[in-house]
Design an enzyme around this catalytic site. Structure first.
Site, PDB file in Angstrom:
ATOM      1  N   ASP A   1       0.866  -1.184   0.000  1.00 52.32           N
ATOM      2  CA  ASP A   1       0.000   0.000   0.000  1.00 52.32           C
ATOM      3  C   ASP A   1       0.895   1.224   0.000  1.00 52.32           C
ATOM      4  O   ASP A   1       2.062   1.146   0.369  1.00 52.32           O
ATOM      5  CB  ASP A   1      -0.868   0.031   1.256  1.00 52.32           C
TER       6      ASP A   1
ATOM      7  N   ASP B   1       1.711   4.558   1.944  1.00 51.53           N
ATOM      8  CA  ASP B   1       1.483   5.016   3.312  1.00 51.53           C
ATOM      9  C   ASP B   1       0.665   6.309   3.307  1.00 51.53           C
ATOM     10  O   ASP B   1       0.547   6.991   2.281  1.00 51.53           O
ATOM     11  CB  ASP B   1       2.836   5.206   4.010  1.00 51.53           C
TER      12      ASP B   1
END
Ligand SMILES: [Zn+2]
Length: 277
Positions: free
Chosen positions: A215, A217
């Protein structure tokens, strides 16, 4: 005691389908490791797998017994360790699916036992001395080369180097923390890379991190922030590919006896006071 030369600290997705895996329980002076060690053969190398969070993923990052994990691996003969892990990207160009082989580390953890040289006696009565371990370059250059080559061999162009900042967790970062990490020029953020790397170094083990970005951040993305569902989805999509790269990296690691990297010289000139397993 059973023998393995290479250790892999990662989830059960990395070994569960191997044939002839034997499970052994190891006790250490620091208590039990996260789980049993699972020993098997891979490309002619003997490998010990250790699920970092336990087989059912019940141990959170800040509660992992890192000292027991590294000690247990060394006690079955392991001298080279690969540590695949999931991380958040701190730059938009390091999106989900990026594989980064870091060359630097920043410790922002708070509560973890991060040394074997703490003056506490071991069960055999020996007492570790005060030892300051060389850690300027926290990762093994030979292991990094093996990991990079393995990824390229599978058509996955990895990011060669970069800084992994390790936070305490288990929560994800705030936007302000994330922007701070990015502004410092750091690359990815994780929760387990420290003290795993330094404890490996303290035991004279070669340690290589392989960081899969699951992902972006909080500071690098524009939506709601990191969600666990998204992390699991991206990890699931990439775990097969990461496993292939990991296995190729195992095969590409140098013969254990012949290696002469900085990891093997971390304690040149020091009297440790204790016998390493
Ligand atoms: Zn090394």
């Amino acid at each position: 005691m059973a023998n393995a030369e290479i250790g892999v600290i990662g989830g059960s997705g990395f070994y569960s389908f191997l044939e002839d895996v034997s499970e052994i329980r190891v006790e250490t002076p620091y208590g039990p490791p996260s789980d049993s060690l699972y020993l098997g053969e891979l490309a002619g190398r003997s490998v010990a797998f250790l699920p970092r969070h336990g087989r059912s993923h019940t141990v959170p990052p800040h509660k992992i017994n890192y000292r027991a994990n590294l000690w247990a691996l060394r006690s079955v003969g392991v001298r080279q360790v690969l540590g695949p892990c999931a991380v958040g990207g701190l730059r938009t160009e390091y999106g989900p699916g990026t594989l980064l082989v870091p060359d630097q580390l920043v410790d922002r953890t708070k509560s973890r036992a991060q040394t074997f040289f703490d003056g506490e006696p071991l069960p055999d009565g020996s007492v570790p001395n005060v030892v300051h371990t060389t850690f300027a370059d926290p990762y093994c250059p030979l292991g990094r080369a093996a990991a990079m080559g393995a990824a390229r061999g599978r058509g996955w162009e990895p990011v060669d180097g970069g800084t992994m900042v390790v936070v305490e967790g288990p929560r994800f970062s705030t936007r302000a923390e994330s922007l701070f990490h990015a502004a410092m020029g750091w690359s990815v953020v994780g929760m387990t890379g420290h003290p795993e790397a330094v404890l490996a170094r303290e035991l004279g083990l070669c340690y290589t991190s392989m960081a899969l970005v699951t992902d972006l951040d909080a500071g690098a993305e524009t939506g709601e922030g990191v969600s666990h569902t998204e992390v699991l989805r991206v990890f699931g999509e990439n775990v097969g590919r990461l496993r292939e790269v990991l296995f190729d990296a195992v095969a590409a690691l140098p013969p254990t006896e012949s290696r002469d990297c900085l990891c093997t010289h971390a304690h040149d000139g020091w009297d440790l006071g204790i016998e390493l397993p």
